[in-house]
Design an enzyme around this catalytic site. Structure first.
Site, PDB file in Angstrom:
ATOM      1  N   GLN A  77      41.561  31.516  32.617  1.00  0.00           N
ATOM      2  CA  GLN A  77      42.951  31.773  33.007  1.00  0.00           C
ATOM      3  C   GLN A  77      43.468  30.653  33.915  1.00  0.00           C
ATOM      4  OE1 GLN A  77      44.534  35.760  34.350  1.00  0.00           O
ATOM      5  NE2 GLN A  77      44.160  34.868  36.352  1.00  0.00           N
TER       6      GLN A  77
ATOM      7  N   GLY B  19      37.963  39.396  47.120  1.00  0.00           N
ATOM      8  CA  GLY B  19      38.319  38.223  46.306  1.00  0.00           C
ATOM      9  C   GLY B  19      39.806  37.911  46.454  1.00  0.00           C
ATOM     10  N   HIS B  20      40.637  38.922  46.281  1.00  0.00           N
ATOM     11  CA  HIS B  20      42.088  38.736  46.470  1.00  0.00           C
ATOM     12  C   HIS B  20      42.388  38.324  47.906  1.00  0.00           C
ATOM     13  CE1 HIS B  20      42.003  41.994  43.253  1.00  0.00           C
ATOM     14  NE2 HIS B  20      42.678  41.043  42.640  1.00  0.00           N
TER      15      HIS B  20
ATOM     16  N   LYS C  82      37.137  32.927  39.501  1.00  0.00           N
ATOM     17  CA  LYS C  82      36.579  34.097  38.822  1.00  0.00           C
ATOM     18  C   LYS C  82      37.096  34.168  37.384  1.00  0.00           C
ATOM     19  CE  LYS C  82      35.193  38.475  38.240  1.00  0.00           C
ATOM     20  NZ  LYS C  82      36.251  39.153  37.572  1.00  0.00           N
ATOM     21  N   ASP C  83      38.404  33.906  37.211  1.00  0.00           N
ATOM     22  CA  ASP C  83      39.008  33.897  35.871  1.00  0.00           C
ATOM     23  C   ASP C  83      39.199  32.432  35.475  1.00  0.00           C
ATOM     24  OD1 ASP C  83      39.905  36.928  35.389  1.00  0.00           O
ATOM     25  OD2 ASP C  83      40.202  36.423  37.476  1.00  0.00           O
TER      26      ASP C  83
ATOM     27  N   HIS D 135      40.660  43.522  46.627  1.00  0.00           N
ATOM     28  CA  HIS D 135      39.323  43.462  47.225  1.00  0.00           C
ATOM     29  C   HIS D 135      39.190  42.119  47.926  1.00  0.00           C
ATOM     30  CE1 HIS D 135      38.509  40.872  43.848  1.00  0.00           C
ATOM     31  NE2 HIS D 135      38.799  41.833  42.991  1.00  0.00           N
TER      32      HIS D 135
ATOM     33  N   GLY E  96      46.655  44.079  41.690  1.00  0.00           N
ATOM     34  CA  GLY E  96      46.376  45.160  42.635  1.00  0.00           C
ATOM     35  C   GLY E  96      44.928  45.596  42.632  1.00  0.00           C
TER      36      GLY E  96
HETATM   37  P1  AMP Z   1      43.544  40.148  39.208  1.00  0.00           P
HETATM   38  O1  AMP Z   1      44.155  41.134  40.187  1.00  0.00           O
HETATM   39  O2  AMP Z   1      42.230  40.584  38.691  1.00  0.00           O
HETATM   40  O3  AMP Z   1      44.526  39.707  38.161  1.00  0.00           O
HETATM   41  O4  AMP Z   1      43.221  38.866  40.078  1.00  0.00           O
HETATM   42  C1  AMP Z   1      44.201  38.205  40.830  1.00  0.00           C
HETATM   43  C2  AMP Z   1      43.659  36.867  41.283  1.00  0.00           C
HETATM   44  O5  AMP Z   1      42.511  37.087  42.097  1.00  0.00           O
HETATM   45  C3  AMP Z   1      43.214  36.013  40.098  1.00  0.00           C
HETATM   46  O6  AMP Z   1      43.609  34.660  40.340  1.00  0.00           O
HETATM   47  C4  AMP Z   1      41.722  36.175  40.113  1.00  0.00           C
HETATM   48  O7  AMP Z   1      41.032  35.071  39.571  1.00  0.00           O
HETATM   49  C5  AMP Z   1      41.448  36.298  41.604  1.00  0.00           C
HETATM   50  N1  AMP Z   1      40.162  36.970  41.811  1.00  0.00           N
HETATM   51  C6  AMP Z   1      39.736  38.146  41.255  1.00  0.00           C
HETATM   52  N2  AMP Z   1      38.460  38.414  41.626  1.00  0.00           N
HETATM   53  C7  AMP Z   1      38.079  37.380  42.428  1.00  0.00           C
HETATM   54  C8  AMP Z   1      36.868  37.061  43.116  1.00  0.00           C
HETATM   55  N3  AMP Z   1      35.806  37.841  43.057  1.00  0.00           N
HETATM   56  N4  AMP Z   1      36.835  35.909  43.841  1.00  0.00           N
HETATM   57  C9  AMP Z   1      37.914  35.091  43.893  1.00  0.00           C
HETATM   58  N5  AMP Z   1      39.081  35.337  43.277  1.00  0.00           N
HETATM   59  C10 AMP Z   1      39.169  36.455  42.548  1.00  0.00           C
END
Ligand code: AMP
Length: 285
Positions: A154, A36-37, A150-151, A34, A31
């Protein structure tokens, strides 16, 4: 867009989707969505008939309770963004529904956790990630799942897990989305103190510098790491968690750079932990 709040309802929905023979993609998130998501959801919507997005702040992957409590949450804005990006389903369960008190089973990655965030956040972090992602795969049952570079660690660990445990899902890794100034988008960015933007930017600047050095012929990894650390230290009030150059396959430290490598770093700025990474290869590789 459907919002599903229980594991049981999501299981029924998943079965109906599978029986419909529609192509079916999944984007797991915690959640505070942004761009990226959004880029992951858009790509999934381009490649699939049905897209499910999970929004679940996974308590089992945080080692500091404080960090879990402070993790940004904004479900109403998230639902609007997910729908706009093309999600058909948002799965937003309660922690008690995902994790019963009687739970006794964990999914444990091994060697890939001996590096980078596995060292700084502890082995438990990736056990928490692999366990919740396994559960989400079993509940949602997608054909494809989308993760961000980004991760990077992971993403590699999940790819390994899917291969090792024969999960019937294809993992797609999507590029990092950045602000115009280079800062990698992250849900945590909202917690960076306003006057510490310069410090926060030091990580992407350091990685860009390291990448340029490698592309210009630098082959000695410790020297490039030192140069990157200097860039971060120059920025002032920043705590370096790690800055490293590792193999893209094993995440082991590289001494001599003669092929594609992963430059990865984690820093703390104003109490906020930020990670970033870039791939780099010597000219001609
Ligand atoms: P999170 O909500 O931080 O667990 O991220 C969910 C997914 O979005 C994960 O696969 C992250 O790697 C990806 N993600 C987070 N930030 C970015 C970003 N800036 N660019 C691309 N993917 C992202």
């Amino acid at each position: 867009m459907k919002v599903i709040r229980t594991v049981a309802d999501m299981g029924e929905e998943a079965l109906a989707i599978i029986r419909s023979s529609k192509s079916y993609g999944f984007v797991p998130t915690m959640g505070a969505l942004h761009e990226g998501h959004v880029s992951l959801i858009r790509r999934a919507a381009n490649e699939n008939d049905i897209v499910a997005v999970s929004i679940f702040v996974n308590p089992t992957q945080f080692n500091e309770n404080d960090d879990f409590e402070k993790y940004p949450r904004n479900i109403e804005a998230d639902l609007a963004l997910a729908e706009e990006a093309g999600a058909d389903i948002v799965f937003n369960p309660e922690p008690e529904d995902m994790f019963s008190d009687k739970r006794d089973t964990l999914v444990m990655p091994n060697k890939l956790t001996n590096h980078l965030c596995g060292l700084s956040r502890g082995k438990g972090h990736f056990i928490g990630v692999c366990t919740v992602v396994s559960k989400l795969f079993n509940i949602i049952r997608p054909e494809k799942a989308y993760f961000g570079q980004k991760d990077a660690q992971q993403a590699l660990i999940i790819q390994r897990m899917v291969h090792d445990l024969n999960f019937p899902v294809k993992i797609e890794i999507c590029p990092i989305i950045r602000e115009d100034d280079g800062l990698a988008l992250s849900s945590r960015n909202v917690r960076i103190p306003e006057n510490m933007r310069h410090e926060a930017l030091s990580l992407s600047r350091a990685l860009t510098h390291g990448k340029a050095l490698i592309e210009d012929g630098a082959t000695n990894a410790p020297e490039v790491i030192n140069a990157m650390c200097e860039k971060v230290i120059e920025a002032g009030d920043v705590e370096i968690d790690y800055i490293d150059i590792v193999s893209t396959e094993t995440l082991e430290d590289v001494a001599e750079i003669d092929d594609l490598v992963l430059l990865a770093g984690a820093i703390k700025v104003g109490g906020v932990r930020l990670i970033d990474n870039m791939l780099a290869a010597p000219a001609g590789k």
